[in-house]
Design an enzyme around this catalytic site. Structure first.
Site, PDB file in Angstrom:
ATOM      1  N   GLU A 236      -4.147   9.059   9.921  1.00 36.67           N
ATOM      2  CA  GLU A 236      -4.409   8.292   8.484  1.00 36.67           C
ATOM      3  C   GLU A 236      -3.291   7.147   8.363  1.00 36.67           C
ATOM      4  O   GLU A 236      -2.423   7.218   7.410  1.00 36.67           O
ATOM      5  CB  GLU A 236      -4.028   9.229   7.314  1.00 36.67           C
ATOM      6  CG  GLU A 236      -4.855  10.580   7.259  1.00 36.67           C
ATOM      7  CD  GLU A 236      -4.189  11.341   6.322  1.00 36.67           C
ATOM      8  OE1 GLU A 236      -3.101  11.312   5.832  1.00 36.67           O
ATOM      9  OE2 GLU A 236      -5.005  12.407   6.160  1.00 36.67           O
ATOM     10  N   PRO A 237      -3.241   6.278   9.303  1.00 35.18           N
ATOM     11  CA  PRO A 237      -2.220   5.234   8.999  1.00 35.18           C
ATOM     12  C   PRO A 237      -2.817   3.958   7.884  1.00 35.18           C
ATOM     13  O   PRO A 237      -3.806   3.726   7.774  1.00 35.18           O
ATOM     14  CB  PRO A 237      -2.264   4.215  10.366  1.00 35.18           C
ATOM     15  CG  PRO A 237      -3.527   4.762  10.868  1.00 35.18           C
ATOM     16  CD  PRO A 237      -4.204   5.870  10.545  1.00 35.18           C
TER      17      PRO A 237
ATOM     18  N   ARG B 260       0.003   1.841   6.343  1.00 33.52           N
ATOM     19  CA  ARG B 260       0.883   0.750   6.384  1.00 33.52           C
ATOM     20  C   ARG B 260       0.684  -0.191   7.751  1.00 33.52           C
ATOM     21  O   ARG B 260       0.576  -1.529   7.657  1.00 33.52           O
ATOM     22  CB  ARG B 260       2.592   1.144   6.268  1.00 33.52           C
ATOM     23  CG  ARG B 260       3.563   0.036   6.446  1.00 33.52           C
ATOM     24  CD  ARG B 260       4.869   0.611   6.723  1.00 33.52           C
ATOM     25  NE  ARG B 260       4.997   1.783   6.102  1.00 33.52           N
ATOM     26  CZ  ARG B 260       5.513   1.607   4.816  1.00 33.52           C
ATOM     27  NH1 ARG B 260       5.855   0.675   4.264  1.00 33.52           N
ATOM     28  NH2 ARG B 260       5.636   2.741   3.866  1.00 33.52           N
TER      29      ARG B 260
ATOM     30  N   TYR C 161      12.246   1.205  -2.916  1.00 29.67           N
ATOM     31  CA  TYR C 161      12.771   2.089  -1.908  1.00 29.67           C
ATOM     32  C   TYR C 161      14.040   1.249  -1.384  1.00 29.67           C
ATOM     33  O   TYR C 161      14.235   1.346  -0.369  1.00 29.67           O
ATOM     34  CB  TYR C 161      11.892   2.023  -0.921  1.00 29.67           C
ATOM     35  CG  TYR C 161      10.378   2.545  -1.204  1.00 29.67           C
ATOM     36  CD1 TYR C 161      10.218   3.834  -1.658  1.00 29.67           C
ATOM     37  CD2 TYR C 161       9.159   1.561  -1.210  1.00 29.67           C
ATOM     38  CE1 TYR C 161       8.881   3.994  -2.140  1.00 29.67           C
ATOM     39  CE2 TYR C 161       8.166   1.906  -1.520  1.00 29.67           C
ATOM     40  CZ  TYR C 161       7.762   3.278  -2.047  1.00 29.67           C
ATOM     41  OH  TYR C 161       6.766   3.550  -2.579  1.00 29.67           O
TER      42      TYR C 161
ATOM     43  N   GLY D  87       2.014   7.359   8.499  1.00 26.39           N
ATOM     44  CA  GLY D  87       3.139   7.042   8.677  1.00 26.39           C
ATOM     45  C   GLY D  87       3.572   6.088   9.606  1.00 26.39           C
ATOM     46  O   GLY D  87       4.977   5.779   9.900  1.00 26.39           O
TER      47      GLY D  87
ATOM     48  N   ARG E 155       8.295  -2.773  -3.909  1.00 25.36           N
ATOM     49  CA  ARG E 155       9.175  -2.252  -2.745  1.00 25.36           C
ATOM     50  C   ARG E 155      10.684  -2.376  -2.462  1.00 25.36           C
ATOM     51  O   ARG E 155      11.198  -1.400  -2.392  1.00 25.36           O
ATOM     52  CB  ARG E 155       8.609  -2.379  -1.359  1.00 25.36           C
ATOM     53  CG  ARG E 155       7.000  -2.047  -1.125  1.00 25.36           C
ATOM     54  CD  ARG E 155       6.757  -2.209   0.220  1.00 25.36           C
ATOM     55  NE  ARG E 155       7.077  -1.358   1.092  1.00 25.36           N
ATOM     56  CZ  ARG E 155       8.031  -1.353   2.237  1.00 25.36           C
ATOM     57  NH1 ARG E 155       8.362  -2.611   2.338  1.00 25.36           N
ATOM     58  NH2 ARG E 155       8.677  -0.317   2.709  1.00 25.36           N
TER      59      ARG E 155
ATOM     60  N   CYS F 296      12.742  -9.620 -16.824  1.00 21.56           N
ATOM     61  CA  CYS F 296      13.885  -9.373 -17.461  1.00 21.56           C
ATOM     62  C   CYS F 296      14.398  -7.864 -17.282  1.00 21.56           C
ATOM     63  O   CYS F 296      14.436  -6.941 -18.064  1.00 21.56           O
ATOM     64  CB  CYS F 296      13.831  -9.612 -18.757  1.00 21.56           C
ATOM     65  SG  CYS F 296      13.787 -11.313 -19.468  1.00 21.56           S
ATOM     66  N   GLU F 297      15.078  -7.795 -16.005  1.00 26.25           N
ATOM     67  CA  GLU F 297      15.767  -6.319 -15.464  1.00 26.25           C
ATOM     68  C   GLU F 297      16.753  -7.043 -14.301  1.00 26.25           C
ATOM     69  O   GLU F 297      16.523  -7.740 -13.644  1.00 26.25           O
ATOM     70  CB  GLU F 297      14.808  -5.599 -14.991  1.00 26.25           C
ATOM     71  CG  GLU F 297      13.715  -4.699 -15.915  1.00 26.25           C
ATOM     72  CD  GLU F 297      13.785  -3.574 -16.085  1.00 26.25           C
ATOM     73  OE1 GLU F 297      14.677  -2.958 -15.666  1.00 26.25           O
ATOM     74  OE2 GLU F 297      12.825  -3.100 -16.674  1.00 26.25           O
TER      75      GLU F 297
HETATM   76  C1  LIG Z   1       0.128   7.477   1.967  1.00 24.84           C
HETATM   77  C2  LIG Z   1      -0.378   8.287   2.901  1.00 24.84           C
HETATM   78  C3  LIG Z   1      -0.723   8.155   4.041  1.00 24.84           C
HETATM   79  C4  LIG Z   1      -0.638   6.603   4.718  1.00 24.84           C
HETATM   80  O1  LIG Z   1       0.908   6.506   4.815  1.00 24.84           O
HETATM   81  P1  LIG Z   1       1.354   5.126   5.776  1.00 24.84           P
HETATM   82  O2  LIG Z   1       2.824   5.178   5.653  1.00 24.84           O
HETATM   83  O3  LIG Z   1       1.127   3.883   4.935  1.00 24.84           O
HETATM   84  O4  LIG Z   1       0.791   5.352   7.103  1.00 24.84           O
HETATM   85  C5  LIG Z   1      -1.525   8.797   4.801  1.00 24.84           C
HETATM   86  N1  LIG Z   1      -1.669  10.144   4.364  1.00 24.84           N
HETATM   87  C6  LIG Z   1      -1.460  10.590   3.188  1.00 24.84           C
HETATM   88  C7  LIG Z   1      -1.895  11.781   2.751  1.00 24.84           C
HETATM   89  C8  LIG Z   1      -0.796   9.838   2.493  1.00 24.84           C
HETATM   90  O5  LIG Z   1      -0.326  10.017   1.039  1.00 24.84           O
END
Ligand SMILES: *Cc1c(COP(=O)(O)O)cnc(C)c1O
Length: 426
Positions: free
Chosen positions: A279-280, A282, A322, A236, A318, A351-352
């Site tokens: 777990e990054p 993005r 979002y 995240g 995106r 075409c939207e």
């Molecule tokens: C998507 C996801 C992430 C990565 O999220 P980012 O916002 O891209 O860092 C990490 N863990 C899990 C379980 C996810 O589904």
């Protein structure tokens, strides 16, 4: 002229990196066609290193969340930089193995998966994290006596849009801690070793408070399971999509210091030997990518100026999904000395009505034939592309460390559109 051709992408994004290396966007667009995803190896490696150095704790691991970008070449670079990897599906496991990750370096964070999908992971040697007591039970029946991880929902969430908040009361993810007793019972019923607990509270936080709070909550839960091998605080980590407006970066140093303090107080001080993971997705790949597209039409409609490009939402979803904001650079303005800035709406070729990339955006005057650069497009760009409208998905090019462009995925061909029907017609 070179300056204009590389624009801001040439400096701020990569902290002094010449994004396009020895080429320039117009030449790349000509050589490889548009739309085209372009990645900087230098920036990708830079981001990987920032992450692996986040804390000094010896048992710290970064799991790249590969759903953000699964290009094989990028995965190989990320592996070289010492990151491990998450998978959300058997397909991601498959491609990660191809990229050279060993099964024990992959964590399958499953969500409502079938028995076959669990079996594929376990047979491959990949650790599975289950997302409910129901799936824990199914896992236990199939793999009695083995190890498993569990995704916890810590009850707090974070994120830039309702659709990306994945922790808290209103999401489908994780096991609510009120069911911890059931978890314990199910684990012992099937003699399962709980290897780890993980969480992911949402995507794109720019200040660390909620993330750290959730990390503390996960450690509270870890206290219930003395035999854990790892805790995984999730991803995240945000990137500033509004750099031109001076949006400040997530203070990674501050986050790292505070995370280290938490680890010292809660893990080191109590003599535990837990591996700590983050777990990054993005943060790893967003800023190393720029999407190039070409302007094919400029027109007025209802008093609004529309810039018609080949960047439909089949190429970058995106904004439509979002309401996401991506900065846009115009390449090709070099002959227009007094180029005026004006509000325009940038649209694609699908075409939207919703096929809008940027609404009422102030840009330098844009003309037919110009190349546009959509910045920070490395994450959740190519992976979400589709063949909607029978459009061809774009190619991907890597600007390598020598500054040279290398094709790392070819674009679709018309033949690709009928490939899945081939065997059916005789
Ligand atoms: C998507 C996801 C992430 C990565 O999220 P980012 O916002 O891209 O860092 C990490 N863990 C899990 C379980 C996810 O589904």
């Amino acid at each position: 002229m070179d300056n204009l051709n590389t624009g801001r992408a040439g400096n701020d994004v990569g902290g002094g990196t010449d994004f396009f290396g020895t080429g320039n966007p117009s030449d790349l667009a000509k050589t490889y066609g548009t739309p085209l995803y372009v990645y900087s190896e230098v920036i990708l490696r830079q981001r990987c290193r920032e992450l692996t150095r986040l804390v000094t704790y010896g048992k710290f691991k970064v799991n790249y969340s590969a759903k953000a970008n699964t290009n094989l070449s990028l995965l190989r670079i990320i592996r070289e930089e010492g990151l491990l990897v998450d998978a959300m599906s058997p397909g991601e496991i498959f491609i990660e193995l191809k990229a050279g990750f060993r099964p024990e370096e992959i964590l399958f964070i499953s969500n409502n998966v079938s028995a076959e999908e669990m079996r594929y992971a376990v047979k491959t040697g990949v650790t599975v994290s289950v997302d409910s007591v129901s799936q824990l039970e199914q896992f236990g029946k199939m793999f009695r006596g083995s190890k498993v991880a569990i995704r916890i929902n810590p009850g707090v969430g974070a994120g830039h849009h309702e659709k990306v908040i994945t922790g808290g009361k209103n999401t489908k993810f994780g096991v609510d801690p009120v069911y911890l007793d059931e978890v314990q019972r199910t684990l012992s019923q099937y003699n399962l070793h709980l290897a780890g607990i993980n969480q992911h509270i949402g995507s794109l936080f720019m200040t660390p408070e909620t993330y750290l709070e959730a990390a503390g909550l996960l450690l509270d839960i870890a206290d219930h399971f003395p035999d854990l091998d790892f805790v995984d605080f999730g991803g995240g980590f945000g990137i500033p999509y509004h750099k031109q407006d001076g949006e400040v970066r997530l203070d990674l140093k501050d986050l790292g210091n505070r995370l280290q303090r938490l680890i010292d107080e809660r893990i080191v001080a109590s003599g535990k030997h837990l591996t700590v993971k983050v777990e990054p997705g993005r943060y790893t790949v967003a800023e190393c990518g720029i999407l190039l597209g070409r302007v094919h039409s400029v027109k007025m409609n209802g008093g609004k100026k529309y810039i018609g490009t080949d960047i439909g939402f089949n190429v970058l979803a995106r904004p439509v999904l979002y309401d996401a904001y991506h900065e846009i650079e115009v390449y090709g303005v070099e002959n227009r000395i007094d180029s005026k800035r004006e509000p325009v709406t940038v649209v694609g070729n699908i075409c939207e009505t919703g096929d809008v990339l940027a609404k009422d955006r102030i840009l330098p005057e844009v003309m037919e034939g110009d190349v546009l650069g959509i910045l920070d497009a490395g994450a959740y760009g190519m992976v979400m592309s589709s063949n909607y409208n029978c459009r061809l998905r774009p190619a991907e090019v890597l600007i390598n460390r020598e500054g040279k462009p290398v094709l790392i995925r070819r674009h679709d061909t018309l033949e690709d559109l009928v490939r899945h029907f081939d065997d059916l017609e005789s």
